[in-house]
Design a protein around this motif. Structure first.
Motif, mmCIF file in Angstrom:
data_model
loop_
_atom_site.group_PDB
_atom_site.id
_atom_site.type_symbol
_atom_site.label_atom_id
_atom_site.label_comp_id
_atom_site.label_asym_id
_atom_site.label_seq_id
_atom_site.Cartn_x
_atom_site.Cartn_y
_atom_site.Cartn_z
ATOM 1 N N HIS A 117 30.092 36.782 40.132
ATOM 2 C CA HIS A 117 30.627 38.116 40.397
ATOM 3 C C HIS A 117 30.510 38.900 39.103
ATOM 4 O O HIS A 117 31.127 38.536 38.104
ATOM 5 C CB HIS A 117 32.077 38.054 40.858
ATOM 6 N N LYS A 118 29.698 39.943 39.141
ATOM 7 C CA LYS A 118 29.365 40.709 37.934
ATOM 8 C C LYS A 118 28.761 39.738 36.931
ATOM 9 O O LYS A 118 27.795 39.076 37.222
ATOM 10 C CB LYS A 118 30.565 41.489 37.452
ATOM 11 N N GLU A 119 29.319 39.567 35.769
ATOM 12 C CA GLU A 119 28.742 38.663 34.761
ATOM 13 C C GLU A 119 29.478 37.321 34.680
ATOM 14 O O GLU A 119 29.210 36.531 33.779
ATOM 15 C CB GLU A 119 28.773 39.338 33.386
ATOM 16 N N LEU A 120 30.395 37.058 35.607
ATOM 17 C CA LEU A 120 31.229 35.862 35.536
ATOM 18 C C LEU A 120 31.071 34.993 36.783
ATOM 19 O O LEU A 120 30.610 35.456 37.821
ATOM 20 C CB LEU A 120 32.708 36.270 35.408
ATOM 21 N N TRP A 121 31.510 33.734 36.682
ATOM 22 C CA TRP A 121 31.581 32.841 37.836
ATOM 23 C C TRP A 121 33.008 32.865 38.352
ATOM 24 O O TRP A 121 33.960 32.772 37.577
ATOM 25 C CB TRP A 121 31.208 31.410 37.452
ATOM 26 N N GLU A 122 33.153 32.966 39.672
ATOM 27 C CA GLU A 122 34.469 32.904 40.294
ATOM 28 C C GLU A 122 34.615 31.561 41.007
ATOM 29 O O GLU A 122 33.702 31.131 41.711
ATOM 30 C CB GLU A 122 34.639 34.013 41.336
ATOM 31 N N PRO A 123 35.770 30.905 40.832
ATOM 32 C CA PRO A 123 36.009 29.659 41.572
ATOM 33 C C PRO A 123 36.617 29.959 42.944
ATOM 34 O O PRO A 123 37.531 30.776 43.067
ATOM 35 C CB PRO A 123 37.024 28.934 40.681
ATOM 36 N N HIS A 124 36.085 29.323 43.965
ATOM 37 C CA HIS A 124 36.626 29.427 45.322
ATOM 38 C C HIS A 124 36.906 28.004 45.796
ATOM 39 O O HIS A 124 35.979 27.206 45.928
ATOM 40 C CB HIS A 124 35.630 30.112 46.267
#
Length: 135
Positions: A117-124
């Motif tokens: 997401h954008k320049e980052l990783w999101e944890p789901h």
């Protein structure tokens, strides 16, 4: 818990989840780009560890090399280790589990999906129920 197409969205982060584990998993996802990565988070003598499988991967799929999966399963058994969670990435940004992802429940009910997401990783986080088998 909210529902996903193939698993329930977990509402709490596991107690064993640390910054070091998160950094290791994110690094694995970064290294695999533009392809998916898949692996396990498991117990070991010194705490929690991460294992990435050698895989045939694209931006939309990841199939671990069968012999490596077998060898790693035996090494876990021999070390009396246990799998805490599975993980993989969706580098194209889809934040839901696919139908193929349900097979991850064979390793653990808890699954981490990494989504950029954008320049980052999101944890789901998801919980995956093992399918009922009929004889």
């Amino acid at each position: 818990m909210n529902s996903s197409s193939n698993g329930a969205i977990a509402t709490a982060t596991p107690a064993w989840w640390t910054r070091d584990v998160w950094e290791t998993v994110k690094k694995a996802a970064e290294v695999a780009l533009p392809n998916e990565v898949c692996g396990l988070i498991y117990t070991e003598v010194y705490g929690v560890a991460v294992h990435c499988f050698e895989a045939e991967a694209t931006a939309t799929s990841c199939f671990a090399v069968e012999q490596e999966v077998i060898d790693f399963a035996f090494s876990l058994r021999d070390a009396n280790a246990s799998v805490l969670a599975t993980f993989h990435s969706h580098p194209l940004g889809w934040p839901q589990l696919s139908a193929r992802d349900a097979g991850l429940a064979d390793w653990a009910q808890l699954h981490l999906l990494l989504v950029p997401h954008k320049e980052l990783w999101e944890p789901h986080w998801f919980t995956i129920q093992r399918a009922q088998q009929t004889l």
